[in-house]
Design a protein around this motif. Structure first.
Motif, PDB file in Angstrom:
ATOM      1  N   ILE A 231       0.842  -1.191   0.000  1.00 39.01           N
ATOM      2  CA  ILE A 231       0.000   0.000   0.000  1.00 39.01           C
ATOM      3  C   ILE A 231       0.880   1.245   0.000  1.00 39.01           C
ATOM      4  O   ILE A 231       1.991   1.227   0.530  1.00 39.01           O
ATOM      5  N   ALA A 232       0.383   2.305  -0.644  1.00 40.57           N
ATOM      6  CA  ALA A 232       1.122   3.572  -0.682  1.00 40.57           C
ATOM      7  C   ALA A 232       0.907   4.327   0.625  1.00 40.57           C
ATOM      8  O   ALA A 232      -0.069   4.099   1.322  1.00 40.57           O
ATOM      9  N   SER A 233       1.853   5.227   0.957  1.00 39.28           N
ATOM     10  CA  SER A 233       1.678   6.074   2.131  1.00 39.28           C
ATOM     11  C   SER A 233       2.372   7.393   1.862  1.00 39.28           C
ATOM     12  O   SER A 233       3.306   7.462   1.061  1.00 39.28           O
ATOM     13  N   LEU A 234       1.906   8.462   2.510  1.00 33.62           N
ATOM     14  CA  LEU A 234       2.480   9.788   2.260  1.00 33.62           C
ATOM     15  C   LEU A 234       3.980   9.848   2.554  1.00 33.62           C
ATOM     16  O   LEU A 234       4.748  10.333   1.713  1.00 33.62           O
ATOM     17  N   PRO A 235       4.445   9.356   3.717  1.00 33.99           N
ATOM     18  CA  PRO A 235       5.886   9.499   3.996  1.00 33.99           C
ATOM     19  C   PRO A 235       6.767   8.787   2.974  1.00 33.99           C
ATOM     20  O   PRO A 235       7.762   9.344   2.510  1.00 33.99           O
ATOM     21  N   VAL A 236       6.398   7.548   2.619  1.00 33.97           N
ATOM     22  CA  VAL A 236       7.211   6.800   1.651  1.00 33.97           C
ATOM     23  C   VAL A 236       7.174   7.496   0.291  1.00 33.97           C
ATOM     24  O   VAL A 236       8.187   7.586  -0.409  1.00 33.97           O
ATOM     25  N   GLN A 237       5.992   8.025  -0.051  1.00 37.79           N
ATOM     26  CA  GLN A 237       5.861   8.743  -1.323  1.00 37.79           C
ATOM     27  C   GLN A 237       6.746   9.989  -1.343  1.00 37.79           C
ATOM     28  O   GLN A 237       7.377  10.294  -2.350  1.00 37.79           O
ATOM     29  N   ILE A 238       6.823  10.689  -0.207  1.00 36.95           N
ATOM     30  CA  ILE A 238       7.706  11.869  -0.127  1.00 36.95           C
ATOM     31  C   ILE A 238       9.145  11.436  -0.390  1.00 36.95           C
ATOM     32  O   ILE A 238       9.870  12.049  -1.177  1.00 36.95           O
ATOM     33  N   TYR A 239       9.556  10.349   0.264  1.00 36.17           N
ATOM     34  CA  TYR A 239      10.931   9.854   0.110  1.00 36.17           C
ATOM     35  C   TYR A 239      11.207   9.500  -1.350  1.00 36.17           C
ATOM     36  O   TYR A 239      12.199   9.951  -1.940  1.00 36.17           O
TER      37      TYR A 239
END
Lengths: 278, 315
Positions: A231-239
Motif C-alpha cells: 500500500i502507498a503512504s504519504l511518507p514513503v511517497q515523499i521519500y
C-alpha cells in the motif's frame, strides 16, 4: 573590589544573553522548515492532490489520493492493534504492577522499546510477516507502526490511570463492585481524556514514520485498500519523489509534506490542549 | 511501604485472597498484555539474530573492523557504517548540546511565563516534524546552501585542517550532522528542562540571598544539581541520533567510505539499511540484518542506561 563586581556583572550579562540566544536559535529550524514546506507545498495542493493517482514519471498533474488513503489505513490498523494492547498494559503498570518486580521491568522495557530505531522495527516485521507471507502488505506496515505506537499508549495510560483520585476507586469498591468492573466502568472512564491524549500522541508519532514502512507496506502506484497487498503512504511517497529526478515529483513531495506536517502538528496541538483542559 | 493501598486497588494480601474469578481473569489479561511488551523486545533481538546468522557465521567479529563492501564478491564489513554513524552523531551532539541545554536553562530560569510557553511549545513541535520532511528540506534547501555558500566559505578559511578539506559536495557527513542536530534538539531541551525544574527553589534563593548573580546561580546550583539529568538527556539524544534514518539517508550521500573531511559523503548503519535492503539478496540481506542487530543492541544499551539515569536524577 569594584573590578571584581564589574567582572561578575559583565559575565552575568554575557552568559544570560547567550542563554537567550540559544533559545532563539533553537526555534529557527522549526520556522525555516515550516516556512519552506508552506511556501513550496501550497502550490501543489488542490482537489486533484487528494483524489488522483500519481501521474506517470515526469508528467505534470496527478495527485496522491492513494497515499492519503493508504496512510489513513495504516494508521487505522496500527491504532486498532496498539490501543487495546497499550491500554491494558498501562492498566497493569498503574495497578497490578505496582510493588511487584515485573512492573518496573515492563516500564523500563516499554521506554526502551520507544527508543528502538524505527528502521529496526521495520526489519523485524519484515522477518516476522513479509518473509512468512511472501508479500509486502498493508497489514505488515500497520503492525510495524503498531509496535512503535504501543509504548506511547501504555505509558500515557499508566499516567492517566494513576491520576484518577483514589477516592473514586474506593467509592466504586465500597459499592461492592469487583475490582475489574470498578476499573472498566469507573476508573477508565475517569481517565478517558488522558488515554485519548496518549492515542492522539501515538497517531501523531506514527503518521510521519517512513523507515518502518519501506520493507513492510512498501508502496503502491495504484489504489488499494487490501490489507494483504502493498500500500502507498504519504511518507514513503515523499521519500521516493524527493529522491527522484523529476521537477513535478519534487513539487508533489512538498505538497505531501505540507499535508503530513499540518496533520501531525494539529494532532500534537490537540493532544496538548486536551491534556491542559483536564 | 511500597505494598500499601496505592500499590494496587487492594492491599496485596486481600488481593491474593480474592476468589472473584472476574478479578483473577482481569489480572491475568492485563499481566498478559504487559508481558507482551517484554516479549516484543525479546522477539526483536531473537528475530534479527536468527535472520543475520548467515552473515554472523561467515564474517564473525572481524565484520566490525572490516572496511570492504563489495556485493559482487560477497565481501562485507561494518566499519564504514560504524564510522558514519559515530561521526554524524558526534557532530550532531556537539552542535545541539550547547543550544539545547542553553535553551532549557533560559526557559526554566529566565523566561517570563508567556515566552516560556511559546518557545517551549515551538521547541517541542520540532520533535513532531516527521523525519522525512526534514530530509526533504535537507535535500532542497540545506544541501544547496551548504554546497554553494557554507562549505566553500569554510574550506577557504579553515581548509588547512583536514576535517574541512576537500570539494564542497553538499551531501555528506556535515549535512547529516546538521539535520540530526535539529532533530535531537527537542529531546535534549525537554529532558534537561525536566531535570532543571526538579532543582529545589530554596537552593536558588539561598545563593541569590548571598548576593550571587543569576548566571552564578545557574552555574553553581541549577547546572550542578541537574548534572545527572543532563547526562541522561545527552545519552537519550545520542540514542535518537544513532538510529535516525530518513533524514540521514536523504542527505548523507550514501557512500560506504571513510574520509577525514566532514564534507565527504558517507553512510550510517541505519541509512545503508534503508538504501540497500529492498535491492539486496542472499548474503547482503543477512549483512544488513546484522547491521540492524548491532543498531538494536546499541540502542537497547543506550536507552536502558539513559532511563536508569533519568529515573535516578528526578527522584
Amino acid at each position: 573590589m569594584i573590578s571584581t563586581y564589574r567582572r561578575r556583572k559583565l559575565a552575568n550579562m554575557l552568559m544570560l544573553s547567550l542563554l537567550g540566544a540559544a533559545a532563539l536559535v533553537a526555534v529557527v529550524p522549526l520556522i525555516a522548515v515550516a516556512a519552506y514546506v508552506v511556501l513550496e507545498g501550497a502550490g501543489a495542493i488542490n482537489l486533484d492532490f487528494f483524489t488522483q493517482l500519481p501521474s506517470p514519471a515526469g508528467e505534470a498533474g496527478g495527485g496522491m489520493g492513494n497515499a492519503v488513503v493508504g496512510t489513513l489505513e495504516l494508521v487505522a490498523i496500527a491504532s486498532a492493534l496498539a490501543t487495546p494492547t497499550g491500554v491494558m498494559a498501562g492498566i497493569y503498570l498503574a495497578q497490578q504492577g505496582r510493588g511487584t518486580r515485573l512492573g518496573p521491568l515492563v516500564r523500563l522495557l516499554s521506554d526502551v522499546l520507544n527508543g528502538v530505531p524505527t528502521i529496526v522495527v521495520g526489519l523485524f516485521v519484515y522477518g516476522l510477516l513479509v518473509l512468512t507471507t511472501g508479500s509486502f502488505s498493508a497489514l505488515a506496515g500497520g503492525v510495524a507502526l503498531g509496535v512503535i505506537m504501543l509504548p506511547v499508549i501504555a505509558r500515557t495510560t499508566e499516567e492517566a490511570v494513576l491520576q484518577v483520585p483514589s477516592s473514586v476507586r474506593e467509592a466504586a469498591l465500597a459499592l461492592g463492585l469487583p475490582e475489574w468492573r470498578a476499573t472498566l466502568r469507573v476508573v477508565l472512564p475517569t481517565a478517558r481524556s488522558g488515554i485519548l491524549t496518549g492515542v492522539i500522541l501515538g497517531v501523531a508519532r506514527i503518521s510521519g514514520e517512513t523507515a518502518p514502512l519501506l520493507f513492510t507496506a512498501f508502496g503502491n502506484s495504484f489504489w488499494s485498500l487490501d490489507p494483504t497487498k502493498p500500500i502507498a503512504s504519504l511518507p514513503v511517497q515523499i521519500y521516493n519523489f524527493a529522491t527522484g529526478p523529476y521537477e513535478s515529483w519534487h513539487r508533489q513531495a512538498w505538497g505531501a509534506a505540507l499535508v503530513l506536517m499540518t496533520m501531525v502538528l494539529a494532532l500534537n496541538l490537540a493532544a496538548r490542549w486536551l491534556s491542559r483542559s483536564r | 511501604m511500597a505494598r500499601e493501598l496505592r500499590t494496587g486497588m487492594l492491599p496485596p494480601r486481600v488481593r491474593r485472597a480474592s476468589i472473584n474469578w472476574g478479578d483473577r481473569a482481569f489480572h491475568g489479561i492485563t499481566t498478559g498484555f504487559a508481558l507482551l511488551i517484554a516479549a516484543l523486545v525479546a522477539l526483536l533481538v531473537l528475530e534479527l539474530a536468527t535472520e543475520s546468522v548467515p552473515a554472523l557465521s561467515r564474517f564473525g567479529p572481524g565484520f566490525l573492523a572490516s572496511t570492504s563492501w563489495n556485493p559482487v564478491t560477497g565481501e562485507f564489513g561494518a566499519l564504514p557504517f560504524i564510522y558514519g554513524t559515530l561521526a554524524t552523531s558526534a557532530l550532531a551532539l556537539a552542535l545541539a548540546w550547547p543550544i539545547g541545554v542553553g535553551a532549557a536553562a533560559f526557559l526554566t530560569e529566565l523566561a517570563p511565563r508567556f515566552v516560556r510557553s511559546i518557545l517551549g511549545t515551538m521547541v517541542e513541535m520540532l520533535a513532531a516534524v516527521p523525519s522525512v520532511v526534514y530530509g526533504l528540506w535537507g535535500v532542497f534547501v540545506l544541501v544547496p546552501l551548504l554546497r554553494e555558500r557554507v562549505e566553500p566559505w569554510l574550506i577557504e578559511r579553515l581548509g588547512v585542517l583536514p576535517v574541512f578539506s576537500g570539494p564542497p559536495f553538499g551531501l555528506g557527513v556535515f549535512a547529516a550532522g546538521l539535520l540530526l542536530a535539529v532533530m535531537i534538539l527537542p529531546t535534549l531541551a525537554s529532558v534537561s528542562r525536566e531535570a532543571m525544574s526538579a532543582v529545589p527553589r530554596g537552593q536558588r534563593e539561598a545563593l541569590l540571598a548571598l548576593g550571587a548573580t543569576r548566571w552564578e546561580v545557574i552555574r553553581a546550583v541549577v547546572l550542578a544539581q541537574a548534572r545527572s539529568g543532563l547526562v541522561a538527556a545527552t545519552v537519550l539524544a545520542l540514542g535518537r541520533a544513532l538510529g535516525e534514518t530518513m533524514a540521514t539517508v536523504m542527505v548523507i550521500g550514501n557512500s560506504p567510505s571513510i574520509n577525514v573531511s566532514i564534507f565527504a559523503p558517507a553512510s550510517t548503519m541505519a541509512s545503508v539499511i534503508a538504501n540497500d535492503f529492498n535491492e539486496a539478496t542472499g548474503l547482503q540481506k543477512a549483512v544488513l540484518l546484522e547491521l540492524g542487530l548491532i543498531l538494536l543492541v546499541v540502542s537497547l544499551a543506550v536507552n536502558t542506561a539513559a532511563r536508569l539515569m533519568a529515573a535516578r536524577s528526578t527522584r
